[in-house]
Write a protein that holds these residues in place. Structure first.
Motif, PDB file in Angstrom:
ATOM      1  N   ALA A 125      -4.488   5.893 -12.442  1.00 12.90           N
ATOM      2  CA  ALA A 125      -3.179   6.302 -12.967  1.00 12.90           C
ATOM      3  C   ALA A 125      -2.163   5.165 -12.895  1.00 12.90           C
ATOM      4  O   ALA A 125      -1.245   5.091 -13.713  1.00 12.90           O
ATOM      5  CB  ALA A 125      -2.667   7.521 -12.207  1.00 12.90           C
ATOM      6  N   GLY A 126      -2.328   4.265 -11.950  1.00 10.45           N
ATOM      7  CA  GLY A 126      -1.426   3.131 -11.807  1.00 10.45           C
ATOM      8  C   GLY A 126      -1.695   2.013 -12.791  1.00 10.45           C
ATOM      9  O   GLY A 126      -0.979   1.003 -12.805  1.00 10.45           O
ATOM     10  N   TRP A 172      -6.182  -6.660   1.025  1.00 13.99           N
ATOM     11  CA  TRP A 172      -6.864  -6.041  -0.117  1.00 13.99           C
ATOM     12  C   TRP A 172      -6.208  -4.693  -0.384  1.00 13.99           C
ATOM     13  O   TRP A 172      -5.907  -3.947   0.544  1.00 13.99           O
ATOM     14  CB  TRP A 172      -8.342  -5.820   0.189  1.00 13.99           C
ATOM     15  CG  TRP A 172      -9.107  -7.087   0.380  1.00 13.99           C
ATOM     16  CD1 TRP A 172      -9.205  -7.819   1.522  1.00 13.99           C
ATOM     17  CD2 TRP A 172      -9.854  -7.774  -0.605  1.00 13.99           C
ATOM     18  NE1 TRP A 172      -9.987  -8.913   1.304  1.00 13.99           N
ATOM     19  CE2 TRP A 172     -10.401  -8.923   0.006  1.00 13.99           C
ATOM     20  CE3 TRP A 172     -10.130  -7.535  -1.946  1.00 13.99           C
ATOM     21  CZ2 TRP A 172     -11.195  -9.825  -0.676  1.00 13.99           C
ATOM     22  CZ3 TRP A 172     -10.935  -8.439  -2.629  1.00 13.99           C
ATOM     23  CH2 TRP A 172     -11.454  -9.571  -1.994  1.00 13.99           C
ATOM     24  N   VAL A 173      -6.000  -4.374  -1.664  1.00 13.02           N
ATOM     25  CA  VAL A 173      -5.314  -3.147  -2.060  1.00 13.02           C
ATOM     26  C   VAL A 173      -6.108  -2.475  -3.174  1.00 13.02           C
ATOM     27  O   VAL A 173      -6.656  -3.152  -4.046  1.00 13.02           O
ATOM     28  CB  VAL A 173      -3.883  -3.474  -2.566  1.00 13.02           C
ATOM     29  CG1 VAL A 173      -3.180  -2.238  -3.092  1.00 13.02           C
ATOM     30  CG2 VAL A 173      -3.063  -4.138  -1.469  1.00 13.02           C
ATOM     31  N   ARG A 174      -6.167  -1.142  -3.132  1.00 16.05           N
ATOM     32  CA  ARG A 174      -6.743  -0.364  -4.235  1.00 16.05           C
ATOM     33  C   ARG A 174      -5.602   0.247  -5.027  1.00 16.05           C
ATOM     34  O   ARG A 174      -4.622   0.716  -4.452  1.00 16.05           O
ATOM     35  CB  ARG A 174      -7.619   0.765  -3.700  1.00 16.05           C
ATOM     36  CG  ARG A 174      -8.879   0.244  -3.114  1.00 16.05           C
ATOM     37  CD  ARG A 174     -10.167   0.931  -3.460  1.00 16.05           C
ATOM     38  NE  ARG A 174     -10.244   1.971  -4.404  1.00 16.05           N
ATOM     39  CZ  ARG A 174     -10.642   1.807  -5.678  1.00 16.05           C
ATOM     40  NH1 ARG A 174     -10.939   0.629  -6.145  1.00 16.05           N
ATOM     41  NH2 ARG A 174     -10.734   2.838  -6.477  1.00 16.05           N
ATOM     42  N   ASP A 217      -0.055   2.461 -17.720  1.00 12.63           N
ATOM     43  CA  ASP A 217       1.096   1.847 -18.360  1.00 12.63           C
ATOM     44  C   ASP A 217       0.930   0.323 -18.367  1.00 12.63           C
ATOM     45  O   ASP A 217       0.581  -0.265 -17.345  1.00 12.63           O
ATOM     46  CB  ASP A 217       2.367   2.239 -17.587  1.00 12.63           C
ATOM     47  CG  ASP A 217       3.606   1.617 -18.152  1.00 12.63           C
ATOM     48  OD1 ASP A 217       4.106   2.118 -19.173  1.00 12.63           O
ATOM     49  OD2 ASP A 217       4.065   0.600 -17.581  1.00 12.63           O
ATOM     50  N   ASP A 218       1.168  -0.310 -19.515  1.00 12.33           N
ATOM     51  CA  ASP A 218       0.972  -1.759 -19.627  1.00 12.33           C
ATOM     52  C   ASP A 218       1.847  -2.538 -18.652  1.00 12.33           C
ATOM     53  O   ASP A 218       1.396  -3.517 -18.058  1.00 12.33           O
ATOM     54  CB  ASP A 218       1.231  -2.237 -21.056  1.00 12.33           C
ATOM     55  CG  ASP A 218       0.140  -1.814 -22.031  1.00 12.33           C
ATOM     56  OD1 ASP A 218      -0.983  -1.489 -21.585  1.00 12.33           O
ATOM     57  OD2 ASP A 218       0.416  -1.814 -23.244  1.00 12.33           O
ATOM     58  N   ALA A 219       3.092  -2.117 -18.481  1.00 12.62           N
ATOM     59  CA  ALA A 219       3.994  -2.834 -17.570  1.00 12.62           C
ATOM     60  C   ALA A 219       3.520  -2.718 -16.126  1.00 12.62           C
ATOM     61  O   ALA A 219       3.568  -3.696 -15.367  1.00 12.62           O
ATOM     62  CB  ALA A 219       5.417  -2.312 -17.717  1.00 12.62           C
ATOM     63  N   GLU A 220       3.045  -1.531 -15.734  1.00  9.98           N
ATOM     64  CA  GLU A 220       2.519  -1.364 -14.372  1.00  9.98           C
ATOM     65  C   GLU A 220       1.279  -2.226 -14.165  1.00  9.98           C
ATOM     66  O   GLU A 220       1.147  -2.888 -13.135  1.00  9.98           O
ATOM     67  CB  GLU A 220       2.157   0.099 -14.098  1.00  9.98           C
ATOM     68  CG  GLU A 220       3.314   0.974 -13.729  1.00  9.98           C
ATOM     69  CD  GLU A 220       2.856   2.357 -13.332  1.00  9.98           C
ATOM     70  OE1 GLU A 220       3.043   2.720 -12.155  1.00  9.98           O
ATOM     71  OE2 GLU A 220       2.300   3.069 -14.199  1.00  9.98           O
ATOM     72  N   LEU A 221       0.378  -2.204 -15.141  1.00  8.17           N
ATOM     73  CA  LEU A 221      -0.829  -3.018 -15.024  1.00  8.17           C
ATOM     74  C   LEU A 221      -0.464  -4.485 -14.901  1.00  8.17           C
ATOM     75  O   LEU A 221      -0.998  -5.200 -14.050  1.00  8.17           O
ATOM     76  CB  LEU A 221      -1.749  -2.789 -16.224  1.00  8.17           C
ATOM     77  CG  LEU A 221      -3.014  -3.648 -16.240  1.00  8.17           C
ATOM     78  CD1 LEU A 221      -3.905  -3.342 -15.038  1.00  8.17           C
ATOM     79  CD2 LEU A 221      -3.770  -3.444 -17.547  1.00  8.17           C
ATOM     80  N   THR A 268       0.805  -1.227   0.000  1.00  8.27           N
ATOM     81  CA  THR A 268       0.000   0.000   0.000  1.00  8.27           C
ATOM     82  C   THR A 268       0.835   1.273   0.000  1.00  8.27           C
ATOM     83  O   THR A 268       0.282   2.355  -0.206  1.00  8.27           O
ATOM     84  CB  THR A 268      -0.994   0.029   1.177  1.00  8.27           C
ATOM     85  OG1 THR A 268      -0.284  -0.125   2.400  1.00  8.27           O
ATOM     86  CG2 THR A 268      -2.036  -1.060   1.034  1.00  8.27           C
ATOM     87  N   VAL A 269       2.145   1.175   0.202  1.00  4.32           N
ATOM     88  CA  VAL A 269       2.989   2.370   0.126  1.00  4.32           C
ATOM     89  C   VAL A 269       3.581   2.568  -1.267  1.00  4.32           C
ATOM     90  O   VAL A 269       4.232   3.577  -1.525  1.00  4.32           O
ATOM     91  CB  VAL A 269       4.120   2.341   1.185  1.00  4.32           C
ATOM     92  CG1 VAL A 269       3.540   2.349   2.587  1.00  4.32           C
ATOM     93  CG2 VAL A 269       5.055   1.174   0.971  1.00  4.32           C
ATOM     94  N   LEU A 270       3.325   1.643  -2.181  1.00  2.39           N
ATOM     95  CA  LEU A 270       3.812   1.777  -3.546  1.00  2.39           C
ATOM     96  C   LEU A 270       3.036   2.875  -4.274  1.00  2.39           C
ATOM     97  O   LEU A 270       1.893   3.180  -3.917  1.00  2.39           O
ATOM     98  CB  LEU A 270       3.661   0.447  -4.294  1.00  2.39           C
ATOM     99  CG  LEU A 270       4.508  -0.713  -3.762  1.00  2.39           C
ATOM    100  CD1 LEU A 270       4.137  -2.005  -4.472  1.00  2.39           C
ATOM    101  CD2 LEU A 270       5.991  -0.413  -3.927  1.00  2.39           C
ATOM    102  N   PRO A 271       3.655   3.483  -5.309  1.00  3.06           N
ATOM    103  CA  PRO A 271       2.939   4.529  -6.046  1.00  3.06           C
ATOM    104  C   PRO A 271       1.600   4.028  -6.586  1.00  3.06           C
ATOM    105  O   PRO A 271       1.502   2.901  -7.074  1.00  3.06           O
ATOM    106  CB  PRO A 271       3.897   4.858  -7.212  1.00  3.06           C
ATOM    107  CG  PRO A 271       5.249   4.456  -6.710  1.00  3.06           C
ATOM    108  CD  PRO A 271       5.011   3.262  -5.821  1.00  3.06           C
ATOM    109  N   HIS A 272       0.590   4.850  -6.468  1.00  2.00           N
ATOM    110  CA  HIS A 272      -0.775   4.606  -6.961  1.00  2.00           C
ATOM    111  C   HIS A 272      -1.553   3.592  -6.130  1.00  2.00           C
ATOM    112  O   HIS A 272      -2.682   3.268  -6.471  1.00  2.00           O
ATOM    113  CB  HIS A 272      -0.782   4.174  -8.435  1.00  2.00           C
ATOM    114  CG  HIS A 272      -0.048   5.101  -9.329  1.00  2.00           C
ATOM    115  ND1 HIS A 272      -0.499   6.376  -9.582  1.00  2.00           N
ATOM    116  CD2 HIS A 272       1.116   4.966 -10.010  1.00  2.00           C
ATOM    117  CE1 HIS A 272       0.357   6.979 -10.391  1.00  2.00           C
ATOM    118  NE2 HIS A 272       1.342   6.154 -10.663  1.00  2.00           N
TER     119      HIS A 272
END
Length: 111
Positions: free
Chosen positions: A85-86, A79-81, A89-93, A61-65
């Motif tokens: 914006a996160g 559980w994480v939201r 990007d295909d690599a982030e998804l 949960t401290v990661l960007p987005h």
């Protein structure tokens, strides 16, 4: 707000080769399950919801987005939201979806 159909299709393409996957309308969005366990969902509030091992909640949960999933006014472990914006990007998804798949694979199949 309806869930993002384009995001759902992008997630579908990432999970479609995973054995035991299914889709189910959940939480006002579209969830992708592995052996009956939710791995990741395209949220009706935008972005994603995903499952992680409860003991990894704080580090994820401290990661960007990313942020905690709040249910009934309280953060819920495991559980994480991920905001929209996160997921742009295909690599982030792909990385977010992989986290959810990894956790769902680790659980015994539901009957």
């Amino acid at each position: 707000m309806a869930y993002d159909l384009q995001l759902a299709e992008r997630v579908r393409q990432l999970v479609c080769f995973e054995p035991g996957t299914s889709e189910k309308a959940m939480f006002g969005g579209l969830a992708f399950l592995v052996n009956g366990h939710m791995a990741v969902a395209v949220s009706g509030q935008g972005g994603l919801m995903l499952r992680v091992p409860p003991e990894h909640t704080d580090e994820v949960t401290v990661l960007p987005h990313a942020g905690p999933m709040v249910m009934s006014g309280r953060p819920t472990r495991g559980w994480v939201r991920v905001d929209a914006a996160g997921c742009e990007d295909d690599a982030e998804l792909e990385a977010w979806v992989a986290r959810g798949l990894d956790h769902a694979r680790s659980l015994p199949p539901k009957k």
